[in-house]
Design an enzyme around this catalytic site. Structure first.
Site, PDB file in Angstrom:
ATOM      1  N   GLY A  38     -87.467 -47.384  40.007  1.00  0.00           N
ATOM      2  CA  GLY A  38     -86.168 -46.732  39.837  1.00  0.00           C
ATOM      3  C   GLY A  38     -85.218 -47.575  39.006  1.00  0.00           C
ATOM      4  O   GLY A  38     -85.545 -48.684  38.579  1.00  0.00           O
ATOM      5  N   SER A  39     -84.025 -47.026  38.797  1.00  0.00           N
ATOM      6  CA  SER A  39     -83.067 -47.700  37.911  1.00  0.00           C
ATOM      7  C   SER A  39     -82.546 -49.001  38.526  1.00  0.00           C
ATOM      8  O   SER A  39     -82.261 -49.965  37.797  1.00  0.00           O
ATOM      9  CB  SER A  39     -81.900 -46.760  37.588  1.00  0.00           C
ATOM     10  OG  SER A  39     -81.266 -46.322  38.778  1.00  0.00           O
ATOM     11  N   THR A  40     -82.413 -49.055  39.864  1.00  0.00           N
ATOM     12  CA  THR A  40     -81.949 -50.299  40.494  1.00  0.00           C
ATOM     13  C   THR A  40     -83.055 -51.348  40.421  1.00  0.00           C
ATOM     14  O   THR A  40     -82.796 -52.523  40.120  1.00  0.00           O
ATOM     15  CB  THR A  40     -81.533 -50.039  41.962  1.00  0.00           C
ATOM     16  OG1 THR A  40     -80.755 -48.835  42.013  1.00  0.00           O
ATOM     17  CG2 THR A  40     -80.722 -51.191  42.514  1.00  0.00           C
ATOM     18  N   ALA A  92     -83.366 -47.003  47.098  1.00  0.00           N
ATOM     19  CA  ALA A  92     -83.404 -45.885  48.048  1.00  0.00           C
ATOM     20  C   ALA A  92     -82.499 -44.781  47.523  1.00  0.00           C
ATOM     21  O   ALA A  92     -81.561 -45.039  46.754  1.00  0.00           O
ATOM     22  CB  ALA A  92     -82.934 -46.327  49.427  1.00  0.00           C
ATOM     23  N   GLY A 106     -87.614 -40.806  42.386  1.00  0.00           N
ATOM     24  CA  GLY A 106     -88.348 -41.119  41.159  1.00  0.00           C
ATOM     25  C   GLY A 106     -89.818 -40.748  41.248  1.00  0.00           C
ATOM     26  O   GLY A 106     -90.624 -41.139  40.395  1.00  0.00           O
ATOM     27  N   GLU A 112     -94.966 -46.387  46.819  1.00  0.00           N
ATOM     28  CA  GLU A 112     -93.912 -47.222  47.417  1.00  0.00           C
ATOM     29  C   GLU A 112     -94.214 -47.482  48.893  1.00  0.00           C
ATOM     30  O   GLU A 112     -94.058 -48.603  49.388  1.00  0.00           O
ATOM     31  CB  GLU A 112     -92.554 -46.539  47.259  1.00  0.00           C
ATOM     32  CG  GLU A 112     -92.077 -46.514  45.817  1.00  0.00           C
ATOM     33  CD  GLU A 112     -90.824 -45.707  45.587  1.00  0.00           C
ATOM     34  OE1 GLU A 112     -90.210 -45.897  44.533  1.00  0.00           O
ATOM     35  OE2 GLU A 112     -90.457 -44.872  46.435  1.00  0.00           O
TER      36      GLU A 112
HETATM   37  C1  5RP Z   1     -88.310 -43.775  43.464  1.00  0.00           C
HETATM   38  C2  5RP Z   1     -87.379 -44.177  44.539  1.00  0.00           C
HETATM   39  C3  5RP Z   1     -86.158 -44.941  44.142  1.00  0.00           C
HETATM   40  O1  5RP Z   1     -86.110 -46.124  44.861  1.00  0.00           O
HETATM   41  C4  5RP Z   1     -84.952 -44.113  44.448  1.00  0.00           C
HETATM   42  O2  5RP Z   1     -85.075 -42.850  43.818  1.00  0.00           O
HETATM   43  C5  5RP Z   1     -83.651 -44.802  43.970  1.00  0.00           C
HETATM   44  O3  5RP Z   1     -83.652 -44.839  42.584  1.00  0.00           O
HETATM   45  P1  5RP Z   1     -82.444 -45.439  41.748  1.00  0.00           P
HETATM   46  O4  5RP Z   1     -82.455 -46.915  41.964  1.00  0.00           O
HETATM   47  O5  5RP Z   1     -82.750 -45.045  40.323  1.00  0.00           O
HETATM   48  O6  5RP Z   1     -81.175 -44.799  42.247  1.00  0.00           O
HETATM   49  O7  5RP Z   1     -87.570 -43.926  45.703  1.00  0.00           O
HETATM   50  O8  5RP Z   1     -89.343 -42.970  43.940  1.00  0.00           O
END
Ligand code: 5RP
Length: 231
Positions: A38-40, A92, A106, A112
């Site tokens: 994910g982006s984080t 998350a 994502g 995961e």
């Molecule tokens: C991907 C996930 C990500 O951790 C979740 O969607 C958070 O993503 P982001 O950091 O882009 O907000 O579960 O499957």
């Protein structure tokens, strides 16, 4: 008297970058690190690259994270090559006060959960918008075998949920595992452990995006004024 200079509030992107860097404190020398998606997590991977000489490598939860890790020179191991990881670091979509989460925005939830399960500690990194009291406002992702999708959608309807198959470019999205995702709205998940156990045993469900059995041990939450640690 002059008032102290005001510190500008951090944007959501800056909050993500800050928790990505803060997560480095949970990585030890010589570790193989479990890495989410994910982006984080992308911010975490960028930070991890700055200490890549100190770690052995990573086990990754998606093709996208694997590509980013390798592009930055971080070796990626297959999860079958490693028995146990000290730490798994992932984002998350929602996290409550007990460390229970919704994940899978994502579409990487199955891998995961596998990497989280082989890790001793789950460190969640998230911006403040992800903190909730009760899980369920974010559409719950569920990875399903395609032939079971409509049946699983009807089972969620009986619980009051409205589900639809996630699409990408006008067709059903296909996960890294060759399966589909349904997203379920209208749920209020007050018993995450029981809910996860129940949905997991519906025929055709590969993984439900409630992470209660694999909850976070600690959350680094990015806020407009800096990182908060939630235990
Ligand atoms: C991907 C996930 C990500 O951790 C979740 O969607 C958070 O993503 P982001 O950091 O882009 O907000 O579960 O499957």
């Amino acid at each position: 008297m002059n008032s102290p200079p005001s510190v500008p509030a951090l944007s959501q992107d800056e909050q993500k970058a800050q928790v990505g860097r803060a997560a480095l404190a949970h990585v030890a020398k010589g570790d193989i690190v479990g890495v989410g998606t994910g982006s984080t997590v992308n911010k975490f991977i960028d930070a991890l690259a700055t200490i890549k000489e100190d770690i052995r490598g990573a086990v990754s939860s998606s093709v996208a994270s694997t590509e980013r890790l390798r592009a930055l020179g971080i070796p990626v191991f297959d999860s079958n090559e490693v028995e146990e990881l000290a730490v798994y670091i992932d984002g998350a979509d929602e996290i409550d006060g007990r460390g229970y989460m919704i994940k899978g925005g994502g579409a990487a939830l199955t891998r995961e959960k596998i990497v989280a399960a082989q890790s001793r500690r789950f460190i969640c990194i998230a911006d403040a918008s992800k903190r909730v009291n009760t899980l369920g406002a974010f559409p719950l992702p569920v990875e399903v075998i395609p032939m079971a999708a409509q049946r699983v959608i009807r089972q969620f309807a009986r619980l009051g949920g409205m589900a639809q198959v996630r699409e990408k470019d006008g067709a059903a999205l296909v996960t890294d595992n060759g399966q589909h995702i349904i997203d379920v709205t209208g749920l209020r998940i007050t018993d995450p452990l029981g809910f996860e156990s129940e949905v997991n045993q519906w025929p055709g469900v590969v993984t439900v995006g409630v992470f209660a059995h694999q909850r976070a041990n600690l959350c680094l939450l990015g806020t407009p004024s800096g990182v908060q640690t939630l235990r």
